[in-house]
Design a protein around this motif. Structure first.
Motif, short mmCIF file in Angstrom:
data_model
loop_
_atom_site.label_atom_id
_atom_site.label_comp_id
_atom_site.label_asym_id
_atom_site.label_seq_id
_atom_site.Cartn_x
_atom_site.Cartn_y
_atom_site.Cartn_z
N ARG A 12 -34.36 33.44 3.23
CA ARG A 12 -34.76 33.91 1.90
C ARG A 12 -33.82 33.28 0.88
O ARG A 12 -32.61 33.24 1.10
N VAL A 13 -34.39 32.82 -0.23
CA VAL A 13 -33.60 32.11 -1.24
C VAL A 13 -33.78 32.76 -2.61
O VAL A 13 -34.90 33.08 -3.02
N VAL A 14 -32.67 32.94 -3.31
CA VAL A 14 -32.69 33.37 -4.71
C VAL A 14 -31.91 32.32 -5.50
O VAL A 14 -30.77 31.98 -5.15
N THR A 15 -32.54 31.79 -6.56
CA THR A 15 -31.88 30.77 -7.37
C THR A 15 -31.49 31.33 -8.73
O THR A 15 -32.06 32.33 -9.19
N HIS A 16 -30.52 30.68 -9.36
CA HIS A 16 -30.03 31.12 -10.66
C HIS A 16 -29.62 29.88 -11.46
O HIS A 16 -28.89 29.02 -10.95
N TYR A 17 -30.08 29.79 -12.70
CA TYR A 17 -29.66 28.73 -13.61
C TYR A 17 -28.30 29.10 -14.17
O TYR A 17 -28.12 30.19 -14.71
N THR A 83 -25.39 35.61 4.70
CA THR A 83 -25.72 35.24 3.33
C THR A 83 -24.59 34.42 2.73
O THR A 83 -23.42 34.74 2.92
N TYR A 84 -24.95 33.35 2.01
CA TYR A 84 -23.95 32.55 1.31
C TYR A 84 -24.55 32.05 -0.01
O TYR A 84 -25.76 32.03 -0.19
N THR A 85 -23.67 31.65 -0.90
CA THR A 85 -24.08 31.10 -2.19
C THR A 85 -23.45 29.73 -2.37
O THR A 85 -22.27 29.53 -2.07
N VAL A 115 -36.03 25.53 5.91
CA VAL A 115 -35.96 26.27 4.65
C VAL A 115 -37.10 25.72 3.80
O VAL A 115 -37.12 24.55 3.44
N GLU A 116 -38.07 26.58 3.55
CA GLU A 116 -39.25 26.18 2.77
C GLU A 116 -38.81 25.71 1.38
O GLU A 116 -37.79 26.17 0.85
#
Length: 127
Positions: A12-17, A83-85, A115-116
């Motif tokens: 699962r991926v969450v992105t942030h600008y 989980t990592y960032t 990873v899609e």
């Protein structure tokens, strides 16, 4: 009867600008992404390396390969997650990132955890 020894990995991926580190007038757009790697299988899996393909809106492609993630090669127990960032920089306000992890199961067999593709986008750039 043989059991499947390759763990089932879901990402699962969450992105942030990252606006305060970006410089749009210099074609520098910084994004962070947090990935949760869930091991849905019956045995532990160890992440050995990663390979990313990052494509910006101009079609410029960047391949990144390396050992582990954020300096670690985590072993993820069955029914657990890691989980990592991390982050990346592209030259356009929109891009896409995709790739895979090379992992091993408890028997030492290597496999790829895909990873899609996920979007890197400045907020409100897409409607």
């Amino acid at each position: 009867m043989t059991a499947n020894v390759t763990p089932t990995i879901k990402c699962r991926v969450v992105t942030h600008y990252v606006e305060d580190q970006s410089e749009p007038d210099q074609q520098r757009y910084v994004f962070s992404y947090t990935i949760t790697i869930a091991n849905l299988g019956q045995g532990a899996a160890t992440l050995l390396s990663r390979r990313w393909l990052i494509t910006d809106a101009n079609g410029k492609k960047l391949v990144i390969e390396g050992e582990g993630v954020v300096g670690e090669q985590p072993t993820i127990a069955a029914h657990d997650e890691y989980t990592y960032t991390s982050g990346t920089i592209i030259e356009t306000p929109l891009g896409v990132m995709q790739g895979h992890y090379v992992m091993t199961n408890e028997a030492g067999t290597e496999f790829h955890a895909e990873v899609e593709p996920f979007r890197l986008a400045v907020p409100n750039i897409l409607h």
